[in-house]
Design a protein around this motif. Structure first.
Motif, mmCIF file in Angstrom:
data_model
loop_
_atom_site.group_PDB
_atom_site.id
_atom_site.type_symbol
_atom_site.label_atom_id
_atom_site.label_comp_id
_atom_site.label_asym_id
_atom_site.label_seq_id
_atom_site.Cartn_x
_atom_site.Cartn_y
_atom_site.Cartn_z
ATOM 1 N N ILE A 106 0.830 -1.199 0.000
ATOM 2 C CA ILE A 106 0.000 0.000 0.000
ATOM 3 C C ILE A 106 0.869 1.255 0.000
ATOM 4 O O ILE A 106 0.646 2.191 -0.766
ATOM 5 C CB ILE A 106 -0.950 -0.011 1.215
ATOM 6 N N LEU A 107 1.919 1.254 0.831
ATOM 7 C CA LEU A 107 2.789 2.434 0.891
ATOM 8 C C LEU A 107 3.443 2.710 -0.463
ATOM 9 O O LEU A 107 3.556 3.860 -0.888
ATOM 10 C CB LEU A 107 3.869 2.234 1.955
ATOM 11 N N LEU A 108 3.864 1.621 -1.132
ATOM 12 C CA LEU A 108 4.497 1.815 -2.432
ATOM 13 C C LEU A 108 3.485 2.317 -3.453
ATOM 14 O O LEU A 108 3.803 3.096 -4.335
ATOM 15 C CB LEU A 108 5.127 0.512 -2.925
ATOM 16 N N MET A 109 2.248 1.855 -3.304
ATOM 17 C CA MET A 109 1.227 2.230 -4.276
ATOM 18 C C MET A 109 0.804 3.688 -4.143
ATOM 19 O O MET A 109 0.637 4.381 -5.142
ATOM 20 C CB MET A 109 0.003 1.335 -4.107
ATOM 21 N N ARG B 295 5.455 -5.312 -10.290
ATOM 22 C CA ARG B 295 6.684 -5.572 -11.043
ATOM 23 C C ARG B 295 7.903 -5.360 -10.164
ATOM 24 O O ARG B 295 8.831 -6.149 -10.172
ATOM 25 C CB ARG B 295 6.795 -4.617 -12.224
ATOM 26 N N GLY B 296 7.872 -4.230 -9.419
ATOM 27 C CA GLY B 296 9.004 -3.883 -8.573
ATOM 28 C C GLY B 296 9.286 -4.976 -7.549
ATOM 29 O O GLY B 296 10.420 -5.405 -7.381
ATOM 30 N N GLY B 299 10.749 -7.989 -9.140
ATOM 31 C CA GLY B 299 12.157 -7.757 -9.421
ATOM 32 C C GLY B 299 12.995 -7.957 -8.167
ATOM 33 O O GLY B 299 14.108 -8.477 -8.224
ATOM 34 N N GLU B 300 12.425 -7.568 -7.048
ATOM 35 C CA GLU B 300 13.118 -7.686 -5.773
ATOM 36 C C GLU B 300 13.370 -9.153 -5.414
ATOM 37 O O GLU B 300 14.385 -9.498 -4.844
ATOM 38 C CB GLU B 300 12.240 -7.035 -4.697
ATOM 39 N N ILE B 301 12.412 -10.012 -5.758
ATOM 40 C CA ILE B 301 12.559 -11.434 -5.428
ATOM 41 C C ILE B 301 13.575 -12.093 -6.348
ATOM 42 O O ILE B 301 14.375 -12.909 -5.918
ATOM 43 C CB ILE B 301 11.199 -12.173 -5.574
#
Lengths: 272, 302
Positions: A106-109, B295-296, B299-301
């Motif tokens: 949620i924070l990233l979104m 996606r991010g 990519g992290e995994i």
């Protein structure tokens, strides 16, 4: 020989691209050293440098105060965002909690929420609690985009710090908060500085909230720069001089934090 | 996943971990709740009422009427089309310029580092100042770009007063400012590519276009997708540049969605209607954002 020729051609093309790309910035800087009247009446290449426009903006009724407001709002929102954001990033990267992944998601979104969507509710909420046209209110509005941004930027920084450090600190009897302050903060200092600088810059450049949420008192510099357009005759010289001053932190950051720019950009884009 | 720690996988330890978790995360969550979640909910609620800026009487709950008005509002669809056009024209051009300049810079030559960092300046220039500078450059008779265009007789004398060319002008402004963003992200991807890939293709006798098409592009696919999505969200919320260049004019020719919201709310005073368009924009942005984050994290995994 062939290599040298190619490298020379590449350099010339690259130089040309950079010159074209920086041209509008040169326009701002050069026009800051012209008088308003010369800009209107002469051809664009007429140039007799004068400090008249700079004199005018520093004795201007609003610009110096708006510059101070910009500094206060940007510093305050960067400071609060980095303090709370670095704690949150630490907590989220170090303690496993049921809703952890959901919270991160949620924070990233919410970094990507368009400011204009929140401008209307902010305006109404602030009006009813008396925060309209205050430096504090504007800072709060800026924290709303800076805080999620800082968390997004710092999470990978914190996750990359090896766990052995805190295990060692724990053996030495450090409390959790001490671990955060004494171990993490210094180790992640590069990330934290970058986060602070970017948060400052985003707030410094911000226009929509400043436009909607401030009136006469808490006006920030971008608003005054725009106001140099005036009703009938745009004061381009003063506008450019004020704009050049606003660009100083931009130059400083872009040229000194080169290494981190990509990280900074991909963590949340830039605000318009 | 890399982000979440696994310090407390053991249930006994988990109990202990929750307390510090709250100490660290809760302050940020409260602030986000108050200045982000609350305004979003507020906007949602307002969009279901007939609240006006200057109307002091009672606010009535009118259900989805604002949204049904939005669907029938020709000006809204006009803005929506302008916004889509803006995205569909500006971003691909930025991508192509960024890609080719990144390929150009992806080799050793004198001053490459300095030139690279200079290229980044426009991205960080205040959007307002960028818009104002373009406006200055396009001023008839004394603007430097206007003089240039009139010397090669391209377009009208006053670009920003012409419905077609004003739109071109805001596109040019955005392309100028943002292709270096694409450049920077693609360049980063490119410089992490092992040089053996291209070397191997070269030895196999691939020419530049074959190397570009079969080696570079496939390698850069995910970087380009990420850059594209980030720009997409950014282009959705563009406001200040256009506000100071044209204020949506002439006759709505550059009235992108965010300008339409601003105009409805603060010029016409129709707060609740503006809120419903704002909620619409918010939903679009959040759905794209959902993909970006997904996606991010993936990519992290990896």
């Amino acid at each position: 020989m062939r290599r040298r020729v190619i490298s020379f051609i590449v350099l010339s093309v690259a130089l040309l691209i950079v010159l074209i790309e920086l041209f509008p910035i040169m326009v701002v800087i050069v026009n800051g050293f012209k008088r308003d009247i010369d800009i209107w009446s002469k051809n664009p290449f007429y140039f007799k440098p004068t400090l008249r426009s700079y004199q005018l903006i520093f004795t201007h009724r609003e610009f110096p105060r708006s510059l101070r407001n910009s500094l206060v709002v940007a510093s305050l929102s960067a400071l609060v965002s980095v303090s709370l954001g670095s704690m949150a990033a630490y907590g989220l990267s170090r303690f496993n909690f049921k809703f952890n992944d959901a919270l991160i998601f949620i924070l990233l979104m919410v970094r990507m929420i368009p400011q204009i969507s929140l401008a209307v509710p902010f305006y109404m909420i602030f009006r009813s609690v008396g925060l309209n046209d205050t430096v504090l209110g504007l800072s709060l509005a800026h924290i709303s985009f800076n805080l999620p941004y800082v968390v997004a930027l710092l999470l990978p920084f914190f996750s990359s710090i090896p766990r052995e450090y805190e295990e060692a600190a724990k053996v030495d009897g450090c409390k959790t908060f001490q671990i955060f302050l004494k171990i993490f903060f210094p180790l992640a200092s590069a990330g934290i500085v970058v986060a602070a600088v970017f948060a400052f810059l985003m707030s410094w450049n911000e226009f929509i909230y400043a436009l909607v949420l401030t009136g006469t008192r808490a006006k920030t510099a971008p608003i005054v720069v725009n106001a140099f357009l005036g009703q009938y005759a745009p004061l381009w010289g003063q506008l450019s001089a004020a704009g050049t001053i606003m660009l100083l932190p931009v130059f400083a950051v872009t040229l000194s934090l080169q290494r981190y720019i990509i990280r900074g950009l991909s963590a949340g884009g830039i605000k318009g | 996943m890399q982000y979440s720690g696994n310090m407390a996988t053991d249930p006994k330890k988990r109990g202990r971990a929750i307390a510090p978790f709250f100490v660290f995360v809760l302050p940020a969550l409260i602030v986000v709740g108050v200045i982000l979640a609350y305004p979003v909910i507020y906007a949602l609620v307002i969009s279901l009422t007939d609240r006006e800026l200057l109307y002091l009487g009672k606010t009535n709950f009118i259900g989805l009427r604002n949204y049904s008005e939005m669907i029938r509002d020709r000006n809204f669809w006009h803005s929506f089309r302008l916004q889509l056009g803006f995205i569909a024209i500006a971003i691909p051009i930025e991508l192509v310029i960024g890609l080719f300049v990144a390929i150009l810079f992806n080799r050793e030559f004198p001053f490459s580092k300095t030139l690279r960092s200079l290229l980044m300046l426009p991205v960080f220039v205040l959007p307002v100042l960028s818009g104002l500078t373009w406006r200055l450059m396009l001023q008839p008779s004394y603007g430097v770009l206007a003089s240039f265009f009139s010397a090669i007789s391209l377009g009208p004398t006053a670009w920003l007063a012409d419905t077609k060319y004003a739109y071109v002008a805001i596109l040019l402004q955005d392309i100028w400012r943002m292709w270096p963003f694409m450049f920077m992200i693609i360049y980063a991807g490119l410089s992490s590519m092992p040089s053996e890939y291209v070397e191997a293709a070269r030895i196999d006798g691939a020419n530049f276009f074959q190397r570009f098409w079969y080696v570079l592009l496939p390698y850069l696919k995910s970087v380009i997708a990420t850059a594209f999505l980030l720009r997409l969200i950014d282009a959705l919320r563009i406001f200040s540049e256009v506000y100071v260049m044209t204020y949506g004019g002439p006759s709505n020719a550059t009235m992108l969605l965010s300008l339409y919201i601003h105009k409805q709310a603060f010029e016409f005073g129709r707060l609740s209607y503006a809120a419903s368009v704002a909620v619409f924009l918010l939903m679009v942005a959040l759905s794209i954002s959902y993909f970006v984050v997904k996606r991010g994290l993936r990519g992290e995994i990896e």
